[in-house]
Each structure stands twice: as C-alpha cells, then as structure tokens.
Design a protein around this motif. Structure first.
Motif, short mmCIF file in Angstrom:
data_model
loop_
_atom_site.label_atom_id
_atom_site.label_comp_id
_atom_site.label_asym_id
_atom_site.label_seq_id
_atom_site.Cartn_x
_atom_site.Cartn_y
_atom_site.Cartn_z
N THR A 118 31.89 31.52 40.87
CA THR A 118 32.88 32.08 41.79
C THR A 118 34.22 31.38 41.66
OG1 THR A 118 31.17 32.73 43.37
CG2 THR A 118 33.40 32.48 44.23
N LEU A 126 35.87 32.29 38.37
CA LEU A 126 36.43 33.65 38.41
C LEU A 126 37.72 33.71 39.22
CD1 LEU A 126 33.19 35.79 38.84
CD2 LEU A 126 34.72 35.78 36.86
N GLY A 127 37.78 32.96 40.32
CA GLY A 127 38.99 32.94 41.12
C GLY A 127 40.17 32.38 40.35
N SER A 155 41.20 34.74 37.56
CA SER A 155 41.96 35.84 38.12
C SER A 155 43.44 35.46 38.32
CB SER A 155 41.34 36.28 39.46
OG SER A 155 42.12 37.26 40.09
N HIS A 184 43.73 33.48 45.37
CA HIS A 184 42.75 34.03 44.43
C HIS A 184 41.37 33.39 44.64
CE1 HIS A 184 45.05 36.63 41.60
NE2 HIS A 184 46.08 35.93 42.05
N TYR A 211 37.71 35.24 46.16
CA TYR A 211 36.40 35.22 45.49
C TYR A 211 35.36 34.50 46.34
CZ TYR A 211 37.58 37.52 41.13
OH TYR A 211 37.91 38.47 40.19
N TYR A 212 35.77 33.44 47.01
CA TYR A 212 34.80 32.71 47.84
C TYR A 212 34.34 33.57 49.02
CZ TYR A 212 32.59 28.92 50.44
OH TYR A 212 31.68 28.13 51.10
N ARG A 248 34.00 36.75 48.90
CA ARG A 248 33.03 37.67 48.30
C ARG A 248 31.66 36.99 48.22
NH1 ARG A 248 35.26 39.96 42.74
NH2 ARG A 248 33.12 40.81 42.74
N GLN A 294 27.51 40.42 47.09
CA GLN A 294 28.08 40.66 45.78
C GLN A 294 27.61 39.65 44.73
OE1 GLN A 294 32.19 41.85 45.45
NE2 GLN A 294 32.38 42.13 47.64
N LEU A 329 29.25 39.34 41.05
CA LEU A 329 29.91 38.11 40.62
C LEU A 329 29.30 37.59 39.32
CD1 LEU A 329 30.29 36.34 44.08
CD2 LEU A 329 32.18 37.11 42.61
N GLU A 345 30.47 39.89 36.51
CA GLU A 345 31.88 39.69 36.20
C GLU A 345 32.07 38.38 35.42
OE1 GLU A 345 36.20 39.29 38.52
OE2 GLU A 345 34.45 40.10 39.56
N TYR A 346 31.32 37.37 35.81
CA TYR A 346 31.38 36.08 35.10
C TYR A 346 30.96 36.27 33.64
CZ TYR A 346 29.96 31.31 33.82
OH TYR A 346 29.78 30.11 33.17
#
Length: 241
Positions: free
Chosen positions: A75, A78-79, A82, A164, A168-169, A171, A177, A181, A184-185
C-alpha cells in the motif's frame, strides 16, 4: 508532525515514540538531515541535507493480521508510486518496495512492524524520496529534479505525497480492496510485464515476475519456462543493465 533539523534516523526516533506510547496514528517524524538512514538488507540511505524528503510515518494497522502485514508494504509503495507517476511515466515498484523511474531508484522504503497477539500493533514507515538532489554516488539513482529538469519546493511536495499515501492507506483500512491493492501492486512491479535479469544462487537468469504471495515472497518464471517460487528478500538480486 515532529520536525528535527537533523537526526540519526527518523525510524529510530519514531520507534522511541512508539515504545513510550506517545503517538497517535499518522504522527510523522521528518528531518532535513538524516545522518544514519537505513535501507533494506542493512544498507544505508544517503541523502544530501535539505534537498530531499526523509521522514517516518507511525501507523497503527491493528485491523491487519500478521499474515497480511505485507499489505502495508504494498500500500505504501503504491501511494508513493502514484505520487511520482503524477509527474513521470515509467514509474514502477521494484520488489519489495523501492520506487524507480526509467530503471533508476528514486525512493527507498523501510517498514518496521510490531506485533500484538495475532495482529499488527504498529508500523513505522521510513521513506527517503529524492526530490532536488542532482549528484549521486550511485549511477542508478535519480531524483524528481533530475528527471524533470526543475527545482521543487519540498513543503509542497511533502503535502502532495502525503495525500497520495493517505488515499491508499484509507483504501487498505476499508478492508474491501485487499485483492485490488495486491493486483495493482503486481501490475506495477518491475519485471512483471517484461523480461529482466537477476542473480539466484550465484547464477544469472532471465525471466519475468509471475506472482507475489500474500506473505510477500516472489515467484519468477524463467525464459526457459521453469518457475522459481517463494523467493525471499536476500535470495534474488536484480541485475542492472
């Protein structure tokens, strides 16, 4: 937010705060000059004073069981990806959680979890993101300024980055999700959609990342079709081209 003009390690300061029980979730320890920053595998994170973002976030993900703790790493990565991708294309996560641009490292992440019973108690998320630094000892390092050919205001970029990460956190906290997640990772992982070279057991191989387990171990499918599964952090070394 706790600001220190200089300190040895924001993760160490954050750990002292957690140990004393003097924090609320989202507490941040940030410094202009980190003297003994730490990276993965016991490496050092070196950043020029006043040119980059070096900070630690204290989280309390008590909603996560121990088996799901790698979701924190995914997570956060990803943040940050992003945020960087809002400026630059070709931004990927390099397993387990480095961020790179065009094959060069722009951000390192060090996450240290504490456990209570079957769940996580706290997570200290150390982040070193290169913003304005232009000269590096390592030719495979880069910064936002190097890539964009302009200087940035650190306080502005910190706020953008925090938004950002927070998105994500949130989510992750929803617990609805997890699958999204993880997917997406994987889809943003270096070596997932193209062949890369790596060293394993003193031999050089070519192949693609095929999966990441719930616990964070890596599986790769060799160009020969053979698969190597459940690789840990110190078992594989990417070969830089």
């Amino acid at each position: 937010m706790i600001y220190l003009p200089t300190c040895h390690s924001t993760n160490d300061i954050a750990a002292e705060i957690v140990h004393a029980g003097l924090f609320s979730e989202g507490t941040i320890v940030i410094t202009d000059d980190q003297l003994s920053g730490r990276g993965q595998r016991g490496t050092k994170w070196v950043a020029n004073p006043g040119e980059n973002l070096t900070f630690s976030i204290i989280l309390a993900p008590r909603f996560l069981e121990i088996d799901d703790q790698f979701l924190i790493s995914q997570t956060i990565a990803l943040g940050i990806r992003s945020y960087v991708a809002s400026y630059l294309t070709e931004t990927q996560v390099k397993w387990p959680n480095d961020i790179q641009v065009n094959g060069k490292k722009i951000c390192g992440i060090l996450i240290e979890n504490s456990i209570q019973g079957a769940n996580l108690k706290s997570s200290i998320v150390g982040i070193g993101l290169n913003i304005n630094q232009l000269a590096f000892e390592n030719s495979f390092a880069t910064s936002l300024s190097t890539e964009m050919q302009e200087a940035f205001v650190l306080s502005d970029e910190f706020q953008k980055l925090a938004r950002h990460i927070d998105a994500y956190y949130l989510r992750l906290r929803s617990r609805k999700q997890d699958k999204e997640l993880r997917n997406e990772y994987l889809n943003n992982l270096y070596g997932y959609s193209n062949d890369v070279k790596f060293s394993y057991q003193d031999q050089i191989y070519s192949g693609r990342v095929s999966a990441v387990s719930k616990q964070g171990t890596l599986s790769v499918r060799l160009s020969t079709g053979e698969e190597i599964a459940d690789l840990g952090l110190k078992e594989i070394v990417w070969i830089k081209s």
